[in-house]
Design a protein around this motif. Structure first.
Motif, PDB file in Angstrom:
ATOM      1  N   GLY A 110       0.795  -1.212   0.000  1.00 47.41           N
ATOM      2  CA  GLY A 110       0.000   0.000   0.000  1.00 47.41           C
ATOM      3  C   GLY A 110       0.828   1.264   0.000  1.00 47.41           C
ATOM      4  O   GLY A 110       0.362   2.320  -0.435  1.00 47.41           O
ATOM      5  N   ARG A 111       2.075   1.159   0.477  1.00 45.77           N
ATOM      6  CA  ARG A 111       2.969   2.315   0.488  1.00 45.77           C
ATOM      7  C   ARG A 111       4.016   2.213  -0.622  1.00 45.77           C
ATOM      8  O   ARG A 111       5.023   2.911  -0.619  1.00 45.77           O
ATOM      9  N   ASN A 112       3.785   1.301  -1.571  1.00 40.06           N
ATOM     10  CA  ASN A 112       4.571   1.171  -2.812  1.00 40.06           C
ATOM     11  C   ASN A 112       5.995   0.684  -2.606  1.00 40.06           C
ATOM     12  O   ASN A 112       6.855   0.886  -3.472  1.00 40.06           O
ATOM     13  N   PHE A 113       6.261   0.001  -1.491  1.00 44.51           N
ATOM     14  CA  PHE A 113       7.591  -0.569  -1.306  1.00 44.51           C
ATOM     15  C   PHE A 113       7.796  -1.817  -2.170  1.00 44.51           C
ATOM     16  O   PHE A 113       8.899  -2.368  -2.193  1.00 44.51           O
ATOM     17  N   ASP A 114       6.763  -2.253  -2.862  1.00 44.75           N
ATOM     18  CA  ASP A 114       6.869  -3.428  -3.727  1.00 44.75           C
ATOM     19  C   ASP A 114       7.213  -3.080  -5.170  1.00 44.75           C
ATOM     20  O   ASP A 114       7.339  -3.981  -6.013  1.00 44.75           O
ATOM     21  N   ILE A 115       7.405  -1.780  -5.476  1.00 39.85           N
ATOM     22  CA  ILE A 115       7.675  -1.389  -6.862  1.00 39.85           C
ATOM     23  C   ILE A 115       8.924  -2.105  -7.383  1.00 39.85           C
ATOM     24  O   ILE A 115       9.989  -2.041  -6.782  1.00 39.85           O
ATOM     25  N   GLY A 116       8.761  -2.817  -8.489  1.00 43.58           N
ATOM     26  CA  GLY A 116       9.881  -3.498  -9.135  1.00 43.58           C
ATOM     27  C   GLY A 116      10.090  -4.938  -8.711  1.00 43.58           C
ATOM     28  O   GLY A 116      10.922  -5.635  -9.299  1.00 43.58           O
ATOM     29  N   PHE A 117       9.364  -5.405  -7.701  1.00 42.63           N
ATOM     30  CA  PHE A 117       9.560  -6.775  -7.223  1.00 42.63           C
ATOM     31  C   PHE A 117       8.563  -7.725  -7.882  1.00 42.63           C
ATOM     32  O   PHE A 117       7.353  -7.480  -7.868  1.00 42.63           O
ATOM     33  N   ASP A 118       9.093  -8.822  -8.436  1.00 45.69           N
ATOM     34  CA  ASP A 118       8.223  -9.858  -9.001  1.00 45.69           C
ATOM     35  C   ASP A 118       7.418 -10.540  -7.904  1.00 45.69           C
ATOM     36  O   ASP A 118       6.259 -10.915  -8.107  1.00 45.69           O
ATOM     37  N   LYS A 119       8.036 -10.718  -6.744  1.00 47.40           N
ATOM     38  CA  LYS A 119       7.362 -11.303  -5.590  1.00 47.40           C
ATOM     39  C   LYS A 119       7.686 -10.442  -4.382  1.00 47.40           C
ATOM     40  O   LYS A 119       8.841 -10.109  -4.136  1.00 47.40           O
TER      41      LYS A 119
END
Length: 479
Positions: A110-119
């Motif tokens: 929700g805070r976009n720390f997953d940008i760029g991660f496939d998993k």
């Protein structure tokens, strides 16, 4: 080493530079990391971009500071702005498989720390979803442990002494026992690193993996302290007593032992990761970057922890501290077949992407914080100052440094005298480094150019869930 080596980024929450034995700490806290020195570059003057996870991880992943991040729910809680390029996204475009295994409740999709991660797996969030159904979260029968903690803390703090035998000590110990029964608010290094190894097993090479370890974050898990083996009287009850004094902001030397013992426990599991990489043919092709999002105050200036939300301890200001025990962090870059060295020149964690460019020989996306120099040898002249900042609803605090001076600016700060406890001067320098007249004008101008109002931050439109809010309160954060 192959053309595209694997890369593992390990960030250890609350890890101070000076508590690592590879940086000279008198206790042997990091034996397995010490063993990596012969092929690692160690940065002796590395600084985080902020004093807590919310302000610092955007710097590690995307070269951001608080003033150019977004916020989630409130200005206190930073997010990565949508459309931002991250290290993971850059490496994904280079053909890397990217995944993150972590457990900090701040580090969410929700805070976009997953940008760029496939998993992207946040173990803490997954457990919360299993523990609380939507119906349960609306029920009055759910005990909000975070609220209990803060009610206890309010009664314990601002006392000259907290007696070992007192009603508050017993209540606090009982509270920690309930926490342990219901589920400790942090996830162990054992679980995180085990899941990391399992994920590596099912991933094609090359890969970029990020894991964030929470064991050093208060409250310290008594089982992790015991595994570290440094605390002689290590019963859970005794640890709860020592932690009660920490929570009451009363100096407790045995809490330092608990901290160091937990670090030894973390290091043991980093050793397990190294063993796994060696046994499964990854070691010779894998870069390991070990750092921390921020440090931890251990009562040097009359305060424990790393944030001040509504509390006024050392400098009579309800805002986050920018003391060096919070900003000075370890940074070790293990590169296969490279001779070990130490870099004395200052370094910002916002520049980690430039280290990756050097190692990979690839041009990555330009991040907001750029120097354009080589970092691994530390020989090029560095013109860029290192700066760290934090924005809360109470204003913006920024610290700018070069090799000699550190200048700290606090918006709307009351004048603070040097009373031997605090170290801030209003719009000035940390006392230990000199007087205002000695500060280079470039540092003052730099801080002015990057200063901003909290209201100027962009927002990531979402709200903090009730269960996440309770967990953050259990970890010591109070909005």
């Amino acid at each position: 080493m192959v053309d595209q080596p694997n890369i593992i980024l390990l960030t250890v929450d609350c890890l101070r530079y000076d508590r690592c034995s590879f940086n000279g700490h008198f206790r042997e806290t990091t034996q397995n990391l010490d063993n990596m020195l012969q092929e690692s570059v160690v940065f002796d003057q590395a600084y985080s971009t902020g004093p807590w996870t919310s302000d610092s991880v955007p710097g590690i992943l995307a070269g951001l500071h608080s003033h150019n991040s977004a916020y989630f729910d409130s200005p206190n809680l930073k997010a990565i702005p949508r459309g931002t390029t991250t290290i993971a996204e850059d490496l994904s475009s280079q053909g890397y498989n990217t995944f993150a295994i972590l457990s900090n409740p701040h580090l969410t999709k929700g805070r976009n720390f997953d940008i760029g991660f496939d998993k992207f797996q946040n173990i803490r969030s997954d457990l919360n979803e299993k523990r609380f159904s939507e119906e349960d979260s609306k029920s009055n029968s759910i005990i909000q442990l975070g609220d209990i903690l803060w009610k206890l803390r309010e009664r314990m703090q601002n006392r000259d002494q907290l007696r070992i035998i007192s009603p508050y000590t017993h209540m606090f110990s009982s509270y920690r026992s309930i926490q342990k029964f219901r589920g400790w608010p942090t996830i162990s290094a054992q679980e995180v690193i085990s899941k990391l190894c399992n994920t590596i097993d099912g991933t094609d090479r090359p890969f970029f993996a990020w894991s964030h370890l929470m064991d050093l974050h208060a409250p310290l898990n008594p089982e992790s302290v015991k595994e570290g083996g440094l605390l002689e009287n290590d019963s859970s009850y005794r640890q709860y007593i020592y932690d009660a004094r920490r929570a009451a902001n009363i100096q407790e030397s045995r809490y330092n032992l608990m901290y160091d013992s937990t670090l030894r426990y973390i290091d043991q599991w980093i050793g397990k990761l190294v063993e796994y990489l060696k046994n499964n043919g990854y070691w010779e092709d894998t870069i390991i970057i070990l750092t921390s999002d921020h440090g931890e105050a251990l009562h040097e200036k009359g305060v424990y922890g790393h944030v001040s939300l509504g509390e006024e301890f050392a400098h009579d200001e309800p805002r986050h501290y920018l003391y060096d025990e919070l900003l000075h962090v370890p940074l070790m870059v293990r590169i296969p077949n490279k001779d070990g060295s130490r870099v004395q020149r200052q370094f910002s964690l916002a520049w980690i992407n430039e280290i990756l460019e050097e190692i990979l020989g690839e041009d990555l996306t330009s991040f907001p914080a750029e120097t354009g120099v080589s970092h691994l040898d530390g020989n090029e002249e560095l013109e860029s100052p290192v700066y760290s900042d934090s924005i809360t609803e109470n204003g913006h605090t920024i610290a700018v440094r070069n090799q000699k001076y550190k200048y700290t600016k606090m918006e709307h700060a009351r004048e603070i005298s040097d009373d031997g406890i605090g170290s801030y001067l209003s719009n000035g320098i940390e006392n230990k480094l000199g007087s205002m007249s000695q500060i280079p004008i470039e540092l003052i101008e730099f801080s002015e150019a990057h200063f901003c109002e909290p209201s100027s931050l962009s927002a990531v439109n979402a709200e903090l869930g009730e269960n996440v809010d309770d967990l953050l309160k259990q970890l010591g954060y109070k909005n």
